[in-house]
Design a protein around this motif. Sequence first.
Motif, short mmCIF file in Angstrom:
data_model
loop_
_atom_site.label_atom_id
_atom_site.label_comp_id
_atom_site.label_asym_id
_atom_site.label_seq_id
_atom_site.Cartn_x
_atom_site.Cartn_y
_atom_site.Cartn_z
N HIS A 145 0.27 6.45 4.62
CA HIS A 145 -0.62 7.36 5.07
C HIS A 145 -0.32 8.62 6.00
O HIS A 145 -0.57 9.84 5.71
CB HIS A 145 -2.01 6.76 5.35
CG HIS A 145 -3.20 7.71 5.73
ND1 HIS A 145 -3.85 8.29 4.73
CD2 HIS A 145 -3.54 8.14 7.07
CE1 HIS A 145 -4.77 9.21 5.28
NE2 HIS A 145 -4.78 8.99 6.71
N GLY A 200 0.79 -1.25 0.09
CA GLY A 200 -0.05 0.01 -0.03
C GLY A 200 0.79 0.99 -0.01
O GLY A 200 2.25 1.15 -0.46
N HIS A 201 0.38 2.36 0.31
CA HIS A 201 0.92 3.48 0.27
C HIS A 201 0.97 4.14 2.01
O HIS A 201 -0.06 3.91 2.73
CB HIS A 201 0.22 4.65 -0.45
CG HIS A 201 0.55 4.23 -1.81
ND1 HIS A 201 -0.40 3.53 -2.45
CD2 HIS A 201 1.17 4.75 -2.96
CE1 HIS A 201 -0.16 3.38 -3.74
NE2 HIS A 201 1.05 3.97 -4.17
N LYS A 203 -8.19 -1.91 6.55
CA LYS A 203 -7.80 -0.47 5.79
C LYS A 203 -6.49 0.26 6.13
O LYS A 203 -5.87 0.61 5.28
CB LYS A 203 -9.14 0.31 5.92
CG LYS A 203 -9.11 1.53 4.95
CD LYS A 203 -10.63 2.12 4.70
CE LYS A 203 -10.27 3.45 3.77
NZ LYS A 203 -11.73 4.03 4.07
N TYR A 204 -6.25 0.17 7.29
CA TYR A 204 -5.13 1.11 7.70
C TYR A 204 -4.42 0.06 8.77
O TYR A 204 -5.18 -0.52 9.59
CB TYR A 204 -5.28 2.27 8.39
CG TYR A 204 -6.14 3.29 7.38
CD1 TYR A 204 -5.10 3.96 6.60
CD2 TYR A 204 -7.32 3.59 7.39
CE1 TYR A 204 -5.75 4.72 5.54
CE2 TYR A 204 -7.97 4.21 6.61
CZ TYR A 204 -7.14 5.00 5.77
OH TYR A 204 -7.66 6.09 4.79
N SER A 207 -0.77 -0.09 11.39
CA SER A 207 0.58 0.83 12.09
C SER A 207 1.74 -0.38 12.07
O SER A 207 1.41 -1.62 12.41
CB SER A 207 0.24 1.19 13.37
OG SER A 207 1.44 1.88 13.73
#
Length: 138
Positions: free
Chosen positions: A9, A6-7, A38-39, A41
């Motif tokens: 954020h 992913g990228h 979705k996100y 850490s």
Amino acid sequence: GFHIVGHIHAMGAEVDPSKFRVGDRIAALLPEGGGNAKYVSIPKKAAILLPEIAECEDIVCLLSSYMTAYQCLKLARKEGAPFTHANILVIGGSGPVGQAIVEMALQEGARIYATAHKMHEGHLTKLGAKYFSAKPKR
């Protein structure tokens, strides 16, 4: 999900901005899972900077194959010793995980014996493995 692509954020204050920036494309292994969120850490040492041209599917396959190979080799170690001069037999040496095991163990100085279909003999030999047919003679 033990792998992500992913990228970035957002970043923590300890991340060196000369190495990573918001928007950079990365991959990471998540030993504890969580890659379906979705996100996520992640620690900065887990991030692998990726080129934009690499396909997500290809990256995940590479991560999955090499991580599985790493785990197999880690479990096979005797008290954490390196594989220098060890004999390792890889059943299915031409598959994604088998090839990763061949490559990683050879880097540690192991002698690799790999089974595969005859059509893969040249490739495995070029990698440095001793080839054995998947269909032994009777």
